[in-house]
Design a protein around this motif. Structure first.
Motif, mmCIF file in Angstrom:
data_model
loop_
_atom_site.group_PDB
_atom_site.id
_atom_site.type_symbol
_atom_site.label_atom_id
_atom_site.label_comp_id
_atom_site.label_asym_id
_atom_site.label_seq_id
_atom_site.Cartn_x
_atom_site.Cartn_y
_atom_site.Cartn_z
ATOM 1 N N SER A 1 3.522 51.152 50.723
ATOM 2 C CA SER A 1 3.749 51.459 49.315
ATOM 3 C C SER A 1 4.581 50.370 48.637
ATOM 4 C CB SER A 1 4.442 52.814 49.195
ATOM 5 O OG SER A 1 4.600 53.173 47.857
ATOM 6 N N GLY A 2 5.591 49.858 49.330
ATOM 7 C CA GLY A 2 6.419 48.786 48.777
ATOM 8 C C GLY A 2 5.626 47.507 48.550
ATOM 9 N N LEU B 1 2.474 43.731 44.911
ATOM 10 C CA LEU B 1 1.194 43.134 44.536
ATOM 11 C C LEU B 1 0.696 43.595 43.168
ATOM 12 C CD1 LEU B 1 -0.609 43.243 48.005
ATOM 13 C CD2 LEU B 1 0.533 41.296 46.905
ATOM 14 N N ALA B 2 1.166 44.736 42.699
ATOM 15 C CA ALA B 2 0.763 45.245 41.388
ATOM 16 C C ALA B 2 2.016 45.580 40.584
ATOM 17 C CB ALA B 2 -0.121 46.476 41.562
ATOM 18 N N PHE B 3 2.931 44.613 40.531
ATOM 19 C CA PHE B 3 4.235 44.864 39.921
ATOM 20 C C PHE B 3 4.126 45.318 38.472
ATOM 21 C CE2 PHE B 3 8.206 43.841 37.823
ATOM 22 C CZ PHE B 3 9.124 44.407 38.696
ATOM 23 N N VAL C 1 1.678 46.721 36.856
ATOM 24 C CA VAL C 1 1.078 48.059 36.761
ATOM 25 C C VAL C 1 2.117 49.114 37.147
ATOM 26 C CG1 VAL C 1 -0.694 49.596 37.705
ATOM 27 C CG2 VAL C 1 -1.253 47.210 37.169
ATOM 28 N N THR C 2 2.840 48.850 38.236
ATOM 29 C CA THR C 2 3.874 49.787 38.685
ATOM 30 C C THR C 2 4.943 49.954 37.617
ATOM 31 O OG1 THR C 2 3.505 49.181 41.000
ATOM 32 C CG2 THR C 2 5.603 50.221 40.471
ATOM 33 N N ALA C 3 5.454 48.846 37.111
ATOM 34 C CA ALA C 3 6.498 48.898 36.084
ATOM 35 C C ALA C 3 6.001 49.601 34.829
ATOM 36 C CB ALA C 3 6.984 47.486 35.755
ATOM 37 N N GLY C 4 4.736 49.396 34.488
ATOM 38 C CA GLY C 4 4.165 50.022 33.303
ATOM 39 C C GLY C 4 4.082 51.538 33.401
ATOM 40 N N ARG C 5 4.019 52.072 34.626
ATOM 41 C CA ARG C 5 3.945 53.527 34.820
ATOM 42 C C ARG C 5 5.319 54.185 34.773
ATOM 43 N NH1 ARG C 5 1.375 55.111 40.079
ATOM 44 N NH2 ARG C 5 1.476 57.163 39.106
ATOM 45 N N GLY D 1 8.503 50.954 30.580
ATOM 46 C CA GLY D 1 7.364 50.046 30.647
ATOM 47 C C GLY D 1 7.642 48.743 31.364
ATOM 48 N N ALA D 2 6.604 47.911 31.419
ATOM 49 C CA ALA D 2 6.648 46.660 32.167
ATOM 50 C C ALA D 2 7.627 45.647 31.592
ATOM 51 C CB ALA D 2 5.252 46.046 32.236
#
Length: 154
Positions: free
Chosen positions: A33-34, A39-41, A43-47, A51-52
């Motif tokens: 998961s980490g 790899l999708a920083f 996208v993760t931050a945006g959720r 936000g990102a």
């Protein structure tokens, strides 16, 4: 060797193997998961809240540090109790934020319920590690002063 000493040694060896298995079984989930978050920083931050471009990036970086650091600590059995306690808090927060099956559209209820229940199982395993420590098959045990190694291997 008296029977009681032999049975105590057998119990200690069994406990050491069970704790090793628990650590080795749950660590990959946090590591995977980490790495996925790295790899999708964006996208993760945006959720996440903010936000990102805001607080979400700080929260995502914190989640990555907790999952990778805690996962490695569990895997190697170094600071495992502390890592388990941090991962307990993290898993509770993530479960309530992202697997709230009671508040999702009907099409997502089954999947979110499964993830919620999976996380309950993780909380159980993390609680055992936080309570009993990493066991004898851990770097922590090997580094302990006076350690003679894992039970049954001396």
């Amino acid at each position: 060797m008296p029977t009681s000493a032999r049975s105590a040694e057998t119990a200690a060896q069994r406990d050491a193997w069970v704790l090793l298995f628990a650590r080795a079984a749950i660590a990959p989930l946090f590591l995977y998961s980490g790495v996925g978050k790295v790899l999708a920083f964006a996208v993760t931050a945006g959720r996440l809240p903010g936000g990102a471009d805001g607080l979400g990036s700080v929260l995502a970086a914190g989640a990555i540090a907790v999952e990778l650091g805690g996962g490695m600590a569990l895997l190697f059995g170094l600071f495992a109790r502390q890592a388990a306690m941090v991962l307990l808090a993290f898993t509770i927060a993530a479960t309530l934020m992202f697997h709230n099956f009671w508040a999702v559209p009907e099409a997502q209820v089954v999947m979110q319920t499964i993830n919620f229940l999976k996380n309950l199982g993780l909380l159980g395993a993390l609680s055992l590690i936080a309570t009993y420590g990493p066991g004898a098959y851990a770097m922590e045990a090997a580094l302990r002063p006076g350690s003679k190694g894992a039970p049954g291997l001396s």
